[in-house]
Design a protein around this motif. Sequence first.
Motif, PDB file in Angstrom:
ATOM      1  N   UNK A 217       0.876  -1.105  -0.138  1.00 29.99           N
ATOM      2  CA  UNK A 217       0.010  -0.083  -0.003  1.00 29.99           C
ATOM      3  C   UNK A 217       0.792   1.245  -0.065  1.00 29.99           C
ATOM      4  N   UNK A 218       0.486   2.293  -0.534  1.00 28.91           N
ATOM      5  CA  UNK A 218       0.950   3.621  -0.769  1.00 28.91           C
ATOM      6  C   UNK A 218       2.580   3.522  -1.571  1.00 28.91           C
ATOM      7  N   UNK A 219       2.844   2.400  -1.770  1.00 28.68           N
ATOM      8  CA  UNK A 219       4.420   2.409  -2.595  1.00 28.68           C
ATOM      9  C   UNK A 219       4.242   2.355  -4.017  1.00 28.68           C
ATOM     10  N   UNK A 220       5.394   2.192  -4.812  1.00 24.96           N
ATOM     11  CA  UNK A 220       5.212   2.269  -6.046  1.00 24.96           C
ATOM     12  C   UNK A 220       4.688   0.958  -6.594  1.00 24.96           C
ATOM     13  N   UNK A 224       6.442  -5.121  -4.225  1.00 24.14           N
ATOM     14  CA  UNK A 224       5.557  -6.364  -3.980  1.00 24.14           C
ATOM     15  C   UNK A 224       5.379  -6.518  -2.360  1.00 24.14           C
ATOM     16  N   UNK A 225       4.588  -6.495  -1.765  1.00 23.64           N
ATOM     17  CA  UNK A 225       4.437  -6.872  -0.336  1.00 23.64           C
ATOM     18  C   UNK A 225       4.632  -8.623  -0.140  1.00 23.64           C
ATOM     19  N   UNK A 226       3.826  -9.041  -1.026  1.00 24.30           N
ATOM     20  CA  UNK A 226       3.220 -10.546  -0.895  1.00 24.30           C
ATOM     21  C   UNK A 226       3.082 -11.155  -2.294  1.00 24.30           C
ATOM     22  N   UNK A 235      -8.272 -13.150  -7.986  1.00 26.44           N
ATOM     23  CA  UNK A 235      -7.710 -12.439  -6.785  1.00 26.44           C
ATOM     24  C   UNK A 235      -8.024 -10.880  -6.904  1.00 26.44           C
ATOM     25  N   UNK A 236      -8.821 -10.417  -6.080  1.00 27.14           N
ATOM     26  CA  UNK A 236      -9.242  -9.032  -6.270  1.00 27.14           C
ATOM     27  C   UNK A 236      -8.927  -8.194  -4.975  1.00 27.14           C
ATOM     28  N   UNK A 237      -8.489  -7.376  -4.962  1.00 28.51           N
ATOM     29  CA  UNK A 237      -7.987  -6.268  -3.896  1.00 28.51           C
ATOM     30  C   UNK A 237      -8.679  -5.117  -3.768  1.00 28.51           C
ATOM     31  N   UNK A 238      -9.177  -4.603  -2.559  1.00 28.10           N
ATOM     32  CA  UNK A 238      -9.946  -3.434  -2.331  1.00 28.10           C
ATOM     33  C   UNK A 238      -8.951  -2.695  -1.466  1.00 28.10           C
ATOM     34  N   UNK A 239      -8.446  -1.629  -1.616  1.00 30.16           N
ATOM     35  CA  UNK A 239      -7.760  -0.663  -0.902  1.00 30.16           C
ATOM     36  C   UNK A 239      -8.358   0.570  -0.599  1.00 30.16           C
ATOM     37  N   UNK A 315      -2.783  -1.106   8.636  1.00 31.69           N
ATOM     38  CA  UNK A 315      -2.129   0.213   8.697  1.00 31.69           C
ATOM     39  C   UNK A 315      -0.529   0.220   9.196  1.00 31.69           C
ATOM     40  N   UNK A 316      -0.313  -0.867   9.967  1.00 28.71           N
ATOM     41  CA  UNK A 316       1.202  -0.862  10.925  1.00 28.71           C
ATOM     42  C   UNK A 316       2.139  -1.737   9.606  1.00 28.71           C
ATOM     43  N   UNK A 317       1.431  -2.224   8.606  1.00 30.96           N
ATOM     44  CA  UNK A 317       2.259  -2.738   7.508  1.00 30.96           C
ATOM     45  C   UNK A 317       2.249  -4.375   7.564  1.00 30.96           C
ATOM     46  N   UNK A 318       1.591  -4.907   8.570  1.00 35.52           N
ATOM     47  CA  UNK A 318       1.680  -6.345   9.060  1.00 35.52           C
ATOM     48  C   UNK A 318       0.549  -6.794   8.015  1.00 35.52           C
ATOM     49  N   UNK A 319       0.387  -8.129   8.109  1.00 38.65           N
ATOM     50  CA  UNK A 319      -0.639  -8.784   7.352  1.00 38.65           C
ATOM     51  C   UNK A 319      -1.055 -10.063   8.074  1.00 38.65           C
ATOM     52  N   UNK A 320      -2.361 -10.706   7.783  1.00 40.24           N
ATOM     53  CA  UNK A 320      -2.886 -11.993   8.037  1.00 40.24           C
ATOM     54  C   UNK A 320      -3.486 -12.335   7.046  1.00 40.24           C
TER      55      UNK A 320
END
Length: 329
Positions: A217-220, A224-226, A235-239, A315-320
């Motif tokens: 999120x918010x990066x270029x 890729x995070x994951x 696969x659909x993302x809402x952000x 928002x703290x950049x962690x994921x589950x």
Amino acid sequence: MKFFLKNIFFVFCCFTFFSCGKETVSRTEFLIGTFCTIKIPKSKSADFILDECFEKIKTLEYIFSANDFNSELSKLNEVAFKKPTEVSNELLDLIILAKKIAEKTDGAFEPAIGNLVKLWGIGFENENLPSEVKIKKAIEDLSYKNILIDGNKISFTNENIKIDLGAIAKGHITDLIVKLLKEKKVESASINLGGNIYVLGKKFFTDDNWRIGLRKPYEDLNSYELVLSVNNTSVVTSGIYERYFEKDGTKYHHILDSKTGYPVRNNLVSVSVVCESSAYADALATAFLVMGYEKSIHFIKNFSEKKIDAVFIFSDNSYKTTNKSLLVK
Ligand code: ADP
Ligand code: MG
């Protein structure tokens, strides 16, 4: 114009594949407010198949768009309060599905939200922070329950109801393209309608799964995070970082809570949903952002109709995630 420019930066998922010397054909067009790319193996009929796919997207855009005054949906929104109005099978099918998902998510996904979306105008020239009075008015009697379906006729019980299919239409169109490709006996394909992704079969000319990167999120666009490893699924993302404006240091984004009338605020920044139905993945990604993590997990555990997996980024950049085996180590 602003909407167009912003969307260029919204294509946040990406495919990585290696063609092992075999050829593929790819086509990209700007439709349904975003870049749409379909890629299939090269064959004598590949170009004709892509022609048909893009014709289909254009036809469906003209039915489902809430932003085109001439679309079938816009015309329905103008008259359905005054009289039950006959709609095409295509529109009827999607309204029935949208109502069903709205019911299951208790209005977190809320297709009757059109007036509130227009009031905020996020992503458009008129985006603004509306007055509290106007927001209160826009959420009065706002519920999918007030969309009535009788045979092929639709009516609204009050003037405040306007249908917006923006959180499900791309997914539904993706499903219809997948159906078309299967009818044409295409065994492997990648479809990306503005980040709404479906990967058919195995990665081109291999026995491997497809890999789908979820952007940080918010990066270029290239960070890729994951990375997910999947096949025959959407696969659909809402952000909340996709479309927003800032006023007095506060960000106002485009996923709205129909119960408060304001952009959703919780500790989630994005939700990616993995499901073989792209319409469900699309609508549920939006719904999960509204519901928050705990409620979404409860929903997924109790939902027997479709297999759903999800990746939640906080928002703290962690994921589950509900399924670690989807992630590439
Ligand atoms: P995107 O289409 O930008 O990828 P979404 O699928 O989450 O993102 O859809 C967001 C769009 O759906 C908004 O632009 C608006 O038109 C509509 N919308 C906003 N909030 C909701 C909601 N709670 N339920 C249903 N639709 C919504
Ligand atoms: Mg959605």
